[in-house]
Scaffold this active site. Structure first.
Site, PDB file in Angstrom:
ATOM      1  N   CYS A  14      -3.398 -26.391  44.410  1.00  0.00           N
ATOM      2  CA  CYS A  14      -2.312 -26.263  43.442  1.00  0.00           C
ATOM      3  C   CYS A  14      -1.389 -27.477  43.505  1.00  0.00           C
ATOM      4  CB  CYS A  14      -1.506 -24.992  43.695  1.00  0.00           C
ATOM      5  SG  CYS A  14      -0.119 -24.809  42.550  1.00  0.00           S
ATOM      6  N   GLY A  41     -13.133 -28.936  36.444  1.00  0.00           N
ATOM      7  CA  GLY A  41     -12.419 -29.975  35.718  1.00  0.00           C
ATOM      8  C   GLY A  41     -13.072 -30.319  34.395  1.00  0.00           C
ATOM      9  N   GLN A  65      -7.113 -15.203  46.332  1.00  0.00           N
ATOM     10  CA  GLN A  65      -6.734 -16.537  46.785  1.00  0.00           C
ATOM     11  C   GLN A  65      -5.326 -16.507  47.354  1.00  0.00           C
ATOM     12  OE1 GLN A  65      -5.438 -20.160  44.351  1.00  0.00           O
ATOM     13  NE2 GLN A  65      -7.637 -20.547  44.544  1.00  0.00           N
TER      14      GLN A  65
END
Length: 376
Positions: free
Chosen positions: A116, A217, A85
């Site tokens: 982020c 999440g 990433q």
């Protein structure tokens, strides 16, 4: 004690020509998911994980991107399928870095970070800062896609804040620019890691998408993973802080897909993970003190899952607090392992490890980040 979770119909997803099953991803977390932690999760899963991803790699700082200047790029041959990433705000630098990474390191895919929330990242216009400038995100994806032959994936949040949720627009851009997998974290940038992820938005994306969508999440158990897959129609789940509290979770999900009941771990069995983790860190070049710090990081999360059957709504029982404090106050690795052995033969022997009962994995909400002239 065995826990039985009702298993939905088997699902998987494809990343180009590769079937990904189990349909899980270990979410990249800066300062956590380095090679030793990824190896730990893979070992505990019995080598039954979906995708692994590096910690994010910066591309803006170097005049010329170097493969030798970023420890996050290191990975082991057994880490497959493996993606690297990258993050940044300059399309040309992102594309050049992606090309070098592909040609020099041969990962299975490249992922662009648009998720982020850290002020040092988002506040400079990269990471979730790109959600404030979708044309720039589109340009980055276009340039990176043109530079590589391996699959391109994208990780994003649902928007900058509640008044600017734009994940559906992000999906449109991703599909237009040839992204082959979208991972959606169900929080805004302003939320940080506070509150609960909005899975309704993740479900909306999954329902519209022509590419696989993975939800991220608050997945902290097999039951939650299967619920999210069934209820929201996602292709899979990405697990971050849930894995910090329970690095066995990927193996538990794999067991459930195979129809096996998940065996409950005792506190002593959970603590037995530390010698393995220490060994992986030392093999990776960590100093003894550096490895001790990482063990304490894991212990702080792991011990929150210990319970003696009381105070089940609390995030940290008195017994778990005692084990946690004993380990976190160890001054060196020898003391840590001496105390660990005593705990495994004593206090922890009568504890159960039930991280799925935790009600708070969350961090603080950041309200003061200013976003101004970062692109100028």
């Amino acid at each position: 004690m065995l826990k039985v979770v009702e298993t939905p119909k088997r699902t998987s997803f494809r990343l180009r020509n590769r079937e990904i099953f189990p349909n899980t991803i270990l979410s990249p977390m800066d300062g956590v998911t380095n090679a030793p932690f990824r190896r730990l999760c893979r070992e505990l899963s019995g080598n039954r994980m979906g995708l692994l991803v590096s910690e994010f790699v910066p591309t803006d700082a170097d005049a010329v991107f170097s493969l030798t200047g970023h420890k996050q790029l290191h990975f082991y041959p057994e880490e497959t399928p493996f993606g690297i990433q990258i993050f940044g705000r300059f399309p040309d630098k992102m594309a050049a870095a992606a090309k070098k990474i592909q040609d020099g390191l041969h990962p299975d895919y490249i992922e662009v970070n648009a998720g982020c929330p850290a002020p040092k990242v988002a506040g400079k216009g990269s990471g979730s800062g790109l959600l404030k400038d979708l044309p720039r995100l589109a340009e980055i994806l276009h340039e990176v896609k043109a530079a590589i032959d391996i699959p391109l994936t994208l990780k994003c949040r649902i928007g900058w804040d509640d008044d600017s949720i734009n994940v559906m627009e992000t999906l449109d851009i991703a599909e237009s620019e040839g992204v082959e997998l979208l991972v959606v974290h169900g929080r805004t940038r302003l939320q940080g890691y506070n509150g609960l992820a909005n899975w309704d938005w993740i479900g909306n994306v999954a329902a519209k998408a022509r590419i696989p969508v993975v939800g991220n999440g608050d997945v902290n158990s097999v039951a939650v993973a299967f619920d999210r897959i069934e209820k929201y129609g996602v292709s899979g789940v990405s697990i971050g802080r849930g894995a910090m509290h329970n690095p066995w979770i990927f193996g538990q999900i794999a067991d459930a897909w195979e129809g096996k009941p998940a065996k409950e771990l005792s506190g002593a069995e959970a603590l037995s993970v530390f010698p393995l983790y220490f060994g992986f860190m030392r093999e990776d070049g960590a100093t003894e003190m550096g490895a001790l710090g990482r063990m304490k990081q894991l212990a702080a999360r792991l011990c929150k899952g210990f319970t003696d059957g009381e105070l089940r709504e609390s995030n940290l029982t008195e017994s778990g607090m005692l084990v946690r404090q004993t380990l976190l106050t160890s001054e060196d690795h020898n003391i840590f392992f001496e105390r660990l052995q005593n705990l495994m033969e004593g206090e922890a022997k009568n504890l159960r490890f039930e991280p799925e009962r935790l009600v708070n994995l969350n961090g603080a909400k950041e309200l003061d980040l200013k976003f101004g002239n970062q692109f100028k």
